[in-house]
Design a protein around this motif. Structure first.
Motif, PDB file in Angstrom:
ATOM      1  N   GLY A 165       0.582  -1.057  -0.021  1.00  0.00           N
ATOM      2  CA  GLY A 165       0.134  -0.048  -0.018  1.00  0.00           C
ATOM      3  C   GLY A 165       0.931   1.367  -0.236  1.00  0.00           C
ATOM      4  N   PHE A 166       1.694   1.288  -1.045  1.00  0.00           N
ATOM      5  CA  PHE A 166       2.888   2.193  -0.898  1.00  0.00           C
ATOM      6  C   PHE A 166       2.317   3.561  -1.052  1.00  0.00           C
ATOM      7  CE2 PHE A 166       6.694   4.726  -2.125  1.00  0.00           C
ATOM      8  CZ  PHE A 166       7.646   4.354  -1.401  1.00  0.00           C
ATOM      9  N   ALA A 167       1.169   3.813  -1.729  1.00  0.00           N
ATOM     10  CA  ALA A 167       0.727   4.999  -2.003  1.00  0.00           C
ATOM     11  C   ALA A 167       0.057   5.647  -0.514  1.00  0.00           C
ATOM     12  CB  ALA A 167      -0.492   5.354  -2.984  1.00  0.00           C
ATOM     13  N   GLY A 168      -0.499   4.712   0.202  1.00  0.00           N
ATOM     14  CA  GLY A 168      -1.049   5.191   1.754  1.00  0.00           C
ATOM     15  C   GLY A 168       0.239   5.312   2.537  1.00  0.00           C
ATOM     16  N   THR A 169       1.082   4.550   2.388  1.00  0.00           N
ATOM     17  CA  THR A 169       2.141   4.967   3.305  1.00  0.00           C
ATOM     18  C   THR A 169       2.899   6.422   3.008  1.00  0.00           C
ATOM     19  OG1 THR A 169       2.888   2.521   3.048  1.00  0.00           O
ATOM     20  CG2 THR A 169       4.760   4.199   3.787  1.00  0.00           C
ATOM     21  N   ILE A 170       2.923   6.667   1.855  1.00  0.00           N
ATOM     22  CA  ILE A 170       3.327   8.166   1.599  1.00  0.00           C
ATOM     23  C   ILE A 170       2.431   8.944   2.169  1.00  0.00           C
ATOM     24  CG2 ILE A 170       3.852   9.787  -0.342  1.00  0.00           C
ATOM     25  CD1 ILE A 170       4.663   7.472  -2.340  1.00  0.00           C
ATOM     26  N   ASP A 171       1.048   8.852   1.855  1.00  0.00           N
ATOM     27  CA  ASP A 171       0.321   9.787   2.470  1.00  0.00           C
ATOM     28  C   ASP A 171       0.552   9.671   4.003  1.00  0.00           C
ATOM     29  OD1 ASP A 171      -1.159  10.189   0.203  1.00  0.00           O
ATOM     30  OD2 ASP A 171      -2.580   8.557   0.312  1.00  0.00           O
ATOM     31  N   TYR A 172       0.551   8.819   4.723  1.00  0.00           N
ATOM     32  CA  TYR A 172       0.756   8.757   6.009  1.00  0.00           C
ATOM     33  C   TYR A 172       2.103   9.481   6.486  1.00  0.00           C
ATOM     34  CZ  TYR A 172       1.861   7.036  10.992  1.00  0.00           C
ATOM     35  OH  TYR A 172       2.146   7.097  12.059  1.00  0.00           O
ATOM     36  N   MET A 173       3.109   9.304   5.766  1.00  0.00           N
ATOM     37  CA  MET A 173       4.326  10.029   6.104  1.00  0.00           C
ATOM     38  C   MET A 173       4.168  11.398   6.054  1.00  0.00           C
ATOM     39  SD  MET A 173       6.628   7.879   7.013  1.00  0.00           S
ATOM     40  CE  MET A 173       6.937   5.934   6.444  1.00  0.00           C
ATOM     41  N   THR A 174       3.177  11.894   4.922  1.00  0.00           N
ATOM     42  CA  THR A 174       3.040  13.375   4.848  1.00  0.00           C
ATOM     43  C   THR A 174       2.009  13.844   5.841  1.00  0.00           C
ATOM     44  OG1 THR A 174       2.973  13.084   2.509  1.00  0.00           O
ATOM     45  CG2 THR A 174       1.679  14.862   3.325  1.00  0.00           C
ATOM     46  N   HIS A 175       1.257  12.933   6.556  1.00  0.00           N
ATOM     47  CA  HIS A 175       0.210  13.551   7.532  1.00  0.00           C
ATOM     48  C   HIS A 175       1.054  13.479   8.790  1.00  0.00           C
ATOM     49  CE1 HIS A 175      -3.289  13.317  10.413  1.00  0.00           C
ATOM     50  NE2 HIS A 175      -2.604  12.399  10.942  1.00  0.00           N
ATOM     51  N   VAL A 176       2.063  12.688   9.137  1.00  0.00           N
ATOM     52  CA  VAL A 176       2.844  12.740  10.319  1.00  0.00           C
ATOM     53  C   VAL A 176       3.993  13.633  10.322  1.00  0.00           C
ATOM     54  CG1 VAL A 176       2.209  10.388  11.302  1.00  0.00           C
ATOM     55  CG2 VAL A 176       4.615  10.906  10.039  1.00  0.00           C
ATOM     56  N   GLY A 177       4.285  14.411   9.223  1.00  0.00           N
ATOM     57  CA  GLY A 177       5.211  15.374   9.050  1.00  0.00           C
ATOM     58  C   GLY A 177       6.555  14.723   8.790  1.00  0.00           C
ATOM     59  N   ALA A 178       6.571  13.575   8.353  1.00  0.00           N
ATOM     60  CA  ALA A 178       8.089  13.013   8.038  1.00  0.00           C
ATOM     61  C   ALA A 178       8.597  13.658   6.963  1.00  0.00           C
ATOM     62  CB  ALA A 178       7.789  11.453   7.763  1.00  0.00           C
ATOM     63  N   PRO A 179       9.827  13.924   6.897  1.00  0.00           N
ATOM     64  CA  PRO A 179      10.981  14.579   5.845  1.00  0.00           C
ATOM     65  C   PRO A 179      10.589  13.857   4.750  1.00  0.00           C
ATOM     66  CG  PRO A 179      12.208  13.673   7.561  1.00  0.00           C
ATOM     67  CD  PRO A 179      10.947  13.390   8.078  1.00  0.00           C
ATOM     68  N   LEU A 180      10.499  14.363   3.270  1.00  0.00           N
ATOM     69  CA  LEU A 180      10.651  13.701   2.098  1.00  0.00           C
ATOM     70  C   LEU A 180       9.803  12.391   2.076  1.00  0.00           C
ATOM     71  CD1 LEU A 180      14.466  14.228   1.638  1.00  0.00           C
ATOM     72  CD2 LEU A 180      12.611  15.690   0.609  1.00  0.00           C
ATOM     73  N   PRO A 181       8.488  12.667   2.311  1.00  0.00           N
ATOM     74  CA  PRO A 181       7.655  11.382   2.440  1.00  0.00           C
ATOM     75  C   PRO A 181       7.607  10.518   1.645  1.00  0.00           C
ATOM     76  CG  PRO A 181       6.267  13.637   2.616  1.00  0.00           C
ATOM     77  CD  PRO A 181       7.490  13.834   2.146  1.00  0.00           C
ATOM     78  N   THR A 182       8.053  10.591   0.210  1.00  0.00           N
ATOM     79  CA  THR A 182       8.322   9.265  -0.496  1.00  0.00           C
ATOM     80  C   THR A 182       9.584   8.615  -0.223  1.00  0.00           C
ATOM     81  OG1 THR A 182       7.049  10.469  -2.276  1.00  0.00           O
ATOM     82  CG2 THR A 182       8.654   8.503  -2.897  1.00  0.00           C
ATOM     83  N   ILE A 183      10.471   9.302  -0.009  1.00  0.00           N
ATOM     84  CA  ILE A 183      11.995   8.523   0.451  1.00  0.00           C
ATOM     85  C   ILE A 183      11.690   8.266   1.763  1.00  0.00           C
ATOM     86  CG2 ILE A 183      14.319   9.083   1.097  1.00  0.00           C
ATOM     87  CD1 ILE A 183      14.077  11.204  -1.043  1.00  0.00           C
ATOM     88  N   SER A 184      10.810   8.761   2.984  1.00  0.00           N
ATOM     89  CA  SER A 184      10.720   8.306   4.227  1.00  0.00           C
ATOM     90  C   SER A 184      10.135   6.837   3.931  1.00  0.00           C
ATOM     91  CB  SER A 184       9.748   9.265   4.870  1.00  0.00           C
ATOM     92  OG  SER A 184      10.498  10.181   5.261  1.00  0.00           O
TER      93      SER A 184
END
Length: 137
Positions: free
Chosen positions: A35-54
């Motif tokens: 569910g990589f797209a959802g993982t990127i969305d989650y990373m964006t939501h929690v404020g992880a730096p560079l969500p796709t790389i995170s």
């Protein structure tokens, strides 16, 4: 009272501990990958730096690192890296001090769960993978 010792089963216990320790990582790493797209969305939501790389780092650490520790390959250095990764994810993804109510309580549980898991990884880095591992072959 007789001294309690598990020395005769040490390698079996270390193997079982490795399995228990990485179950969570392998399951959620696979979920993050599929569910990589959802993982990127989650990373964006929690404020992880560079969500796709995170997200890619999360998959590599959890699924890749988890599977390698499971089979006991590069166990000590990976255990150290996963200890750092687990503390970092606690600080980024479970910021309970910035929340209130039940959301705060749930995040606090997950924060301290991560801290405890990091302790287990540090212990694995010190003890090593045991006899049942690729590292020992």
């Amino acid at each position: 009272m007789k001294n309690f010792s598990l020395d005769g089963q040490k390698d079996e216990i270390v193997l079982f501990a490795r399995i228990l320790l990485v179950v969570l990582f392998v399951l959620f790493g696979w979920q993050k990958l599929t569910g990589f797209a959802g993982t990127i969305d989650y990373m964006t939501h929690v404020g992880a730096p560079l969500p796709t790389i995170s997200a890619a780092i999360a998959v590599a650490a959890e699924l890749g690192g988890g599977l390698l520790i499971l089979v006991g390959f590069f166990t000590r250095p990976l255990a150290l890296l996963l200890a750092v990764y687990t503390v970092a994810t606690a600080l980024i993804g479970h910021r309970y001090w910035a929340m209130t109510g039940m959301e705060q309580y749930a995040a606090m549980i997950n924060f301290y769960k991560n801290i405890s898991i990091a302790g287990a990884f540090l212990l694995l880095a010190v003890t090593g993978p045991g006899r049942y591992s690729i590292d020992r072959k």
